[in-house]
Design a protein around this motif. Structure first.
Motif, PDB file in Angstrom:
ATOM      1  N   UNK A  33       0.802  -1.223   0.000  1.00 45.48           N
ATOM      2  CA  UNK A  33       0.000   0.000   0.000  1.00 45.48           C
ATOM      3  C   UNK A  33       0.837   1.276   0.000  1.00 45.48           C
ATOM      4  N   UNK A  34       2.046   1.221   0.563  1.00 43.75           N
ATOM      5  CA  UNK A  34       2.874   2.421   0.720  1.00 43.75           C
ATOM      6  C   UNK A  34       4.263   2.276   0.103  1.00 43.75           C
ATOM      7  N   UNK A  35       4.476   1.220  -0.705  1.00 45.43           N
ATOM      8  CA  UNK A  35       5.828   0.877  -1.138  1.00 45.43           C
ATOM      9  C   UNK A  35       5.795   0.047  -2.414  1.00 45.43           C
ATOM     10  N   UNK A  36       6.787   0.255  -3.260  1.00 54.28           N
ATOM     11  CA  UNK A  36       6.970  -0.597  -4.436  1.00 54.28           C
ATOM     12  C   UNK A  36       8.465  -0.722  -4.710  1.00 54.28           C
ATOM     13  N   UNK A  37       8.864  -1.886  -5.244  1.00 57.70           N
ATOM     14  CA  UNK A  37      10.281  -2.134  -5.522  1.00 57.70           C
ATOM     15  C   UNK A  37      10.419  -2.894  -6.830  1.00 57.70           C
ATOM     16  N   UNK A  38      11.400  -2.487  -7.623  1.00 56.47           N
ATOM     17  CA  UNK A  38      11.772  -3.171  -8.848  1.00 56.47           C
ATOM     18  C   UNK A  38      13.179  -3.725  -8.655  1.00 56.47           C
ATOM     19  N   UNK A  39      13.350  -5.023  -8.880  1.00 53.22           N
ATOM     20  CA  UNK A  39      14.670  -5.661  -8.839  1.00 53.22           C
ATOM     21  C   UNK A  39      15.090  -5.880 -10.288  1.00 53.22           C
ATOM     22  N   UNK A  40      15.790  -4.906 -10.832  1.00 52.31           N
ATOM     23  CA  UNK A  40      16.188  -4.951 -12.237  1.00 52.31           C
ATOM     24  C   UNK A  40      17.522  -5.669 -12.392  1.00 52.31           C
ATOM     25  N   UNK A  41      17.675  -6.397 -13.478  1.00 49.59           N
ATOM     26  CA  UNK A  41      18.922  -7.111 -13.760  1.00 49.59           C
ATOM     27  C   UNK A  41      19.823  -6.345 -14.723  1.00 49.59           C
ATOM     28  N   UNK A  42      19.244  -5.499 -15.574  1.00 52.22           N
ATOM     29  CA  UNK A  42      20.050  -4.752 -16.529  1.00 52.22           C
ATOM     30  C   UNK A  42      19.501  -3.348 -16.655  1.00 52.22           C
ATOM     31  N   UNK A  43      20.032  -2.390 -15.902  1.00 51.79           N
ATOM     32  CA  UNK A  43      21.171  -2.505 -14.997  1.00 51.79           C
ATOM     33  C   UNK A  43      20.760  -3.172 -13.680  1.00 51.79           C
ATOM     34  N   UNK A  44      21.719  -3.734 -13.000  1.00 47.15           N
ATOM     35  CA  UNK A  44      21.476  -4.443 -11.737  1.00 47.15           C
ATOM     36  C   UNK A  44      21.204  -3.415 -10.638  1.00 47.15           C
ATOM     37  N   UNK A  45      19.910  -3.192 -10.350  1.00 43.88           N
ATOM     38  CA  UNK A  45      19.518  -2.179  -9.369  1.00 43.88           C
ATOM     39  C   UNK A  45      18.296  -2.639  -8.590  1.00 43.88           C
ATOM     40  N   UNK A  46      18.257  -2.261  -7.330  1.00 46.47           N
ATOM     41  CA  UNK A  46      17.106  -2.395  -6.454  1.00 46.47           C
ATOM     42  C   UNK A  46      16.554  -0.978  -6.354  1.00 46.47           C
ATOM     43  N   UNK A  47      15.483  -0.687  -7.086  1.00 43.90           N
ATOM     44  CA  UNK A  47      14.892   0.646  -7.117  1.00 43.90           C
ATOM     45  C   UNK A  47      13.583   0.611  -6.354  1.00 43.90           C
ATOM     46  N   UNK A  48      13.496   1.408  -5.290  1.00 45.11           N
ATOM     47  CA  UNK A  48      12.300   1.400  -4.447  1.00 45.11           C
ATOM     48  C   UNK A  48      11.705   2.797  -4.354  1.00 45.11           C
ATOM     49  N   UNK A  49      10.393   2.833  -4.212  1.00 45.91           N
ATOM     50  CA  UNK A  49       9.685   4.081  -3.953  1.00 45.91           C
ATOM     51  C   UNK A  49       8.759   3.855  -2.768  1.00 45.91           C
ATOM     52  N   UNK A  50       8.490   4.932  -2.033  1.00 50.10           N
ATOM     53  CA  UNK A  50       7.536   4.826  -0.930  1.00 50.10           C
ATOM     54  C   UNK A  50       6.835   6.155  -0.722  1.00 50.10           C
ATOM     55  N   UNK A  51       5.650   6.065  -0.161  1.00 50.65           N
ATOM     56  CA  UNK A  51       4.851   7.232   0.211  1.00 50.65           C
ATOM     57  C   UNK A  51       4.567   7.092   1.695  1.00 50.65           C
ATOM     58  N   UNK A  52       5.525   7.540   2.520  1.00 46.99           N
ATOM     59  CA  UNK A  52       5.419   7.363   3.973  1.00 46.99           C
ATOM     60  C   UNK A  52       5.643   8.663   4.727  1.00 46.99           C
ATOM     61  N   UNK A  53       5.485   9.818   4.063  1.00 42.01           N
ATOM     62  CA  UNK A  53       5.574  11.091   4.754  1.00 42.01           C
ATOM     63  C   UNK A  53       6.927  11.766   4.705  1.00 42.01           C
ATOM     64  N   UNK A  54       7.941  11.138   4.126  1.00 38.78           N
ATOM     65  CA  UNK A  54       9.247  11.785   3.990  1.00 38.78           C
ATOM     66  C   UNK A  54       9.188  12.823   2.882  1.00 38.78           C
ATOM     67  N   UNK A  55      10.139  13.752   2.884  1.00 38.05           N
ATOM     68  CA  UNK A  55      10.205  14.748   1.827  1.00 38.05           C
ATOM     69  C   UNK A  55      10.326  14.045   0.482  1.00 38.05           C
ATOM     70  N   UNK A  56       9.601  14.534  -0.517  1.00 40.78           N
ATOM     71  CA  UNK A  56       9.609  13.941  -1.848  1.00 40.78           C
ATOM     72  C   UNK A  56      10.986  14.131  -2.474  1.00 40.78           C
ATOM     73  N   UNK A  57      11.499  13.081  -3.093  1.00 40.44           N
ATOM     74  CA  UNK A  57      12.797  13.126  -3.767  1.00 40.44           C
ATOM     75  C   UNK A  57      13.656  11.961  -3.334  1.00 40.44           C
ATOM     76  N   UNK A  58      14.948  12.041  -3.651  1.00 40.94           N
ATOM     77  CA  UNK A  58      15.862  10.967  -3.276  1.00 40.94           C
ATOM     78  C   UNK A  58      15.868  10.831  -1.765  1.00 40.94           C
ATOM     79  N   UNK A  59      15.579   9.630  -1.283  1.00 39.56           N
ATOM     80  CA  UNK A  59      15.585   9.346   0.147  1.00 39.56           C
ATOM     81  C   UNK A  59      16.968   8.873   0.562  1.00 39.56           C
ATOM     82  N   UNK A  60      17.505   7.898  -0.172  1.00 39.30           N
ATOM     83  CA  UNK A  60      18.859   7.416   0.084  1.00 39.30           C
ATOM     84  C   UNK A  60      19.323   6.528  -1.056  1.00 39.30           C
TER      85      UNK A  60
END
Length: 168
Positions: A33-60
């Protein structure tokens, strides 16, 4: 083998899931409900997004590893890069995963997470200030030469939290 990790705080999860699914060419690997993640192989990345009240933009940013040995090596490198300023979080439930992790902060104040995921977790994690095992990013105080705060900075779990309550 390492996998690059990027976590972005978004304002509207549904719109962002639609955008990134089209951009990456497939739906999220994990979606809540508040999170989504893509585990991509090319390029090899764990890309996550969330809507949990933090400032919008790069979290970490960070690196996900496959073993405790790789995690120990990343901790050594983080300590060397940050004059020993590494926040050891240990085993924690965060982002719907059980992981062992540590954090450091770059000279601009951007948090870097290094983690080894052991299993899925039922919940996102604990989002309250100063709790051991919390699902949080560390922050640097106003003194740029100071190490990261010993306690992590989180948005409280209750809905009365405001976006600027902690991490602004």
């Amino acid at each position: 083998m390492k996998r690059f990790h990027a976590h972005v705080a978004v304002e509207n999860l549904e719109t962002s899931i639609d955008f990134y699914s089209k951009l990456f060419g497939h739906p999220p690997t994990k979606m809540r409900d508040d999170y989504a993640k893509w585990m991509l192989e090319d390029p090899r990345i764990n890309f996550a997004i969330s809507a949990r009240g933090h400032a919008v933009g790069v979290n970490h940013f960070g690196f996900q590893v496959d073993s405790a040995e790789e995690l120990a090596e990343l901790k050594r490198l983080a300590a060397a890069a940050s004059s020993g300023a590494v926040l050891e979080q240990g085993v924690s439930a965060c982002c719907y995963s059980d992981s062992e992790k540590h954090w450091t902060i770059d000279p601009q104040g951007l948090a870097w997470e290094h983690f080894h995921t052991m299993s899925d977790a039922v919940g996102f994690g604990i989002d309250t200030e100063n709790q051991a095992g919390a699902c949080c990013i560390p922050v640097r105080g106003s003194d740029r030469d100071a190490p990261p705060a010993k306690a992590a900075c989180c948005i409280p779990a209750d809905s009365s939290a405001t976006q600027g309550a902690c991490c602004g």
